[in-house]
Design an enzyme around this catalytic site. Structure first.
Site, short mmCIF file in Angstrom:
data_model
loop_
_atom_site.label_atom_id
_atom_site.label_comp_id
_atom_site.label_asym_id
_atom_site.label_seq_id
_atom_site.Cartn_x
_atom_site.Cartn_y
_atom_site.Cartn_z
N HIS A 162 0.83 -1.21 0.00
CA HIS A 162 0.00 0.00 0.00
C HIS A 162 0.86 1.25 0.00
CE1 HIS A 162 -3.75 2.00 0.20
NE2 HIS A 162 -4.39 1.14 0.97
N ASP A 382 -7.34 -10.79 -18.61
CA ASP A 382 -7.10 -11.94 -19.48
C ASP A 382 -5.62 -11.98 -19.86
OD1 ASP A 382 -6.98 -13.86 -21.43
OD2 ASP A 382 -8.42 -12.92 -22.78
#
Length: 445
Positions: A162, A382
């Site tokens: 983060h 994908d």
């Protein structure tokens, strides 16, 4: 060794470095003030793909791994801070030391992971050390794992620090990586070319003060909780929106507003039942992405908080909660609308101050945290063998989870909402049996 960990038969670790060296001019990445506020936690996400089809169906496991490793190396050239080393709470030395990439095999079908209650087995698809040391991990700033299941399916998990960026940064990273993987020989340019220039908009504090910046509310204290998943279908979401439209002045409620308000309302209602008393005063914290007004290509921690307060039972009405959320959100947007660059940090810090002040002044109130990833196209990732069958949200791997935390994501069809929530066990038992909740939300685990 637990019965769950016995399912793992092998683990291999590699270090993946950027394809091209980081230019000298970019070697020192200054953390912004907002980066400095965030603790050293990792944001995890896992993508599950069924048995690989088409040209990938008969290829050995090492070919799949090499395909991911090569494309990861290339995308790290654009997201170079992830391959560097954190320098205290001041900067990242973008020295191209690389990221950790684990390859593992699990002796069970992918479906067994999905069907396990409370996400216990989901953690198998993440690097063990990151999950066990969620806030104190000292490895690379991005960690990945490719998991092969006995059924032929795979999972690709990512744990990103983060300190380097927020959920928006994460979403752009994984979609950029997938674009390169699908088109390894193409010069196709990803729509958003990342810039790690957050410190320009949110200047960091002085070096000697950097260790004092971290805000405890940004890294909530963890308690013994359980996590569960639910799904709200397109038709149920439409029904909730219709209720809000009919009963309030908000005529175009967003998915995030409606689902957040509904879950907040049901959590308060079931907490009341657990305690056999009147409603417990509660706070809702909502994280907000600041792109726009900031540029879409700006990576890092670029967001703020707003809060609403609920003190009385008459304020629990769904339409009323949505109206409050809309009012607060519009006020925040207005503050940033014409802000000059030098005004961005003071405005943002004032939002955090207001949220913290509400909490400090009402320390006996219940706090519910909401973060929405609904606009991120997680189900479009994908790598060349099709889109994922399932995406597991970040909250699922917090160890232990954050109490009263809700993560919202678009479902596979992009017209419903998948959500993950964590609560204390007794609160969850009441929440998951709530009849009104179950009219609209179906358990997914």
């Amino acid at each position: 060794m637990s019965s769950v960990s016995r399912l793992v038969s092998s683990v291999c670790k590699k270090i993946i470095k950027p394809y091209s060296p980081t230019p000298i001019s970019l070697r020192c990445h200054k953390l912004s003030y907002l980066d400095q506020m965030v603790g050293g936690i990792y944001i995890p996400l896992a993508l599950f793909y069924p048995k690989l089809s088409n040209t990938w169906s008969n290829k050995p496991n090492n070919v799949v791994s090499q395909h991911l490793e090569k494309s990861l190396s290339k995308v790290l050239t654009n997201y170079y801070p992830f391959a560097g080393k954190l320098n205290d709470n001041i900067s990242i030395d973008c020295n191209d030391s690389g990221v950790e990439f684990f390859i593992t095999k699990i002796n069970c079908p992918m479906s067994e992971i999905f069907n396990h209650p409370y996400f216990e087995k989901h953690n198998l698809v993440y690097p063990t050390e990151v999950i066990n040391n969620h806030c104190t991990y000292e490895g690379s700033l991005a960690v990945f794992q490719l998991t092969h299941f006995s059924c032929g399916g795979i999972a690709i998990s990512m744990c990103l620090s983060h300190k380097v960026g927020d959920g928006y940064t994460f979403g752009n990273f994984m979609n950029h990586w997938a674009t390169i993987a699908r088109n390894p020989l193409s010069s196709e340019i990803y729509p958003i070319s990342p810039k790690f220039d957050g410190s320009f908009y949110f200047p960091p504090t002085k070096d000697e003060d950097s260790s004092n910046v971290s805000n405890n509310n940004i890294v909530p204290q963890r308690e013994e909780c359980v996590s569960k998943g639910f799904s709200i279908s397109s038709s149920k979401l439409t029904a909730l929106k219709a209720r809000v439209i009919n009963e309030s002045k908000v005529q175009n409620p967003s998915d995030t507003e409606v689902v957040s308000a509904f879950l907040y309302q049901r959590a308060m209602a079931t907490k009341k039942l657990v305690n056999s008393s009147s409603i417990r005063p509660s706070l809702l914290h909502q994280a907000v992405n600041l792109r726009p007004p900031l540029p879409k290509h700006t990576m890092g921690n670029i967001g703020c908080l707003f809060s609403i307060l609920t003190k009385e039972e008459k304020e629990m009405d769904l339409a009323q909660v949505v109206s409050k959320l809309r009012k607060e959100k519009e006020e925040v947007k207005q503050k940033y609308k014409n802000a000059k660059i030098e005004e961005l940090l003071p405005i943002t810090l004032e939002q955090y101050r207001k949220a913290n002040e509400l909490l400090v002044n009402n320390s006996c109130y219940d706090l519910y945290r909401f973060s929405s990833l609904i606009t991120f196209p997680s189900y479009d990732v994908d790598f060349g063998w099709g889109k994922p069958e399932k995406v597991i949200s970040p909250l699922s791997t917090s160890n232990p989870p954050i109490k009263n935390m809700f993560i919202l994501m678009a479902d596979k069809n992009r017209d419903g909402v998948d959500l993950t929530c964590s609560m204390k066990k007794q609160d969850m038992l009441a929440f998951e049996r709530d009849e009104e909740l179950l009219q609209f939300a179906s358990p997914t685990s």
